[in-house]
Design an enzyme around this catalytic site. Structure first.
Site, short mmCIF file in Angstrom:
data_model
loop_
_atom_site.label_atom_id
_atom_site.label_comp_id
_atom_site.label_asym_id
_atom_site.label_seq_id
_atom_site.Cartn_x
_atom_site.Cartn_y
_atom_site.Cartn_z
N CYS A 142 30.06 -70.21 -155.05
CA CYS A 142 28.72 -70.49 -155.57
C CYS A 142 28.73 -71.85 -156.24
O CYS A 142 29.68 -72.18 -156.96
CB CYS A 142 28.34 -69.40 -156.58
N HIS A 161 22.83 -63.92 -150.97
CA HIS A 161 23.32 -64.62 -152.16
C HIS A 161 22.17 -65.30 -152.91
O HIS A 161 22.06 -65.17 -154.14
CB HIS A 161 24.37 -65.66 -151.71
N GLU A 162 21.32 -66.02 -152.19
CA GLU A 162 20.23 -66.75 -152.85
C GLU A 162 19.17 -65.80 -153.41
O GLU A 162 18.64 -66.03 -154.50
CB GLU A 162 19.61 -67.77 -151.90
N HIS A 194 20.33 -64.53 -156.69
CA HIS A 194 20.08 -65.47 -157.79
C HIS A 194 18.68 -65.27 -158.38
O HIS A 194 18.50 -65.33 -159.61
CB HIS A 194 20.18 -66.93 -157.31
#
Length: 166
Positions: free
Chosen positions: A89, A131-132, A135
């Site tokens: 990351c 993953h995004e 976030h």
């Protein structure tokens, strides 16, 4: 348009659930351009708005020549088939840990005209989409690690000079 400074693990913005994008104006266009400019560097696959200090549901991606962005993304489909894949990351630099992710993912959101968009992918693109989106929900990939691996990762992160809360 600018390459924006990154926020690092320990910064509260990375653990905060993002607000939806409600205005589709010049400010939102500027944010998207900054996300695209900032992700357009070697070794970068994705970038979420909180990683540049903005608490809005927006991310950019740059995977195998496929470059774009999504506003207000939501994961609408994940394959049952998963794999453990090394993950890193930009907000947790230098640390890579095997993370379990679905092999295929589909994200739906909107573009700058508030028109629907769908992005899907397998393997690395699927990992990026998951993953995004994490976030934007206040999660880091470290939160998805098994307990012992997570302890090891947190210990290593706290020892780095980029760690935000030193």
């Amino acid at each position: 348009m600018a390459v924006r400074e990154l926020r690092y693990f320990g910064d509260p913005v990375l653990k905060t659930v993002c607000d939806p994008v409600l205005k589709f104006d010049k400010g939102t266009e500027s944010l998207v351009n900054d996300l695209l400019d900032t992700v357009d560097k070697p070794g970068r696959a994705g970038l979420a708005a909180p990683q540049i200090g903005v608490g809005l549901r927006a991310f950019s991606y740059n995977v195998h020549g496929q470059i774009g962005y999504v506003l207000n993304p939501e994961i609408v489909e994940l394959s049952e088939e998963t794999h453990e894949i090394d993950e890193g990351c930009l907000s947790v630099p230098e640390l890579w840990f095997p993370t379990t992710r679905a092999k295929h993912a589909v994200v739906r959101g909107v573009d700058l005209r508030n028109e629907p968009v769908t992005v899907q992918g397998k393997d690395v693109m699927a990992q990026c989409l998951q993953h995004e989106t994490d976030h934007l929900d206040g999660l880091l990939y470290l939160d998805r690690l098994a307990a012992e691996r997570k302890k090891q990762a947190l210990r290593q992160a706290r020892g780095k000079d980029w760690f935000w809360n030193r």
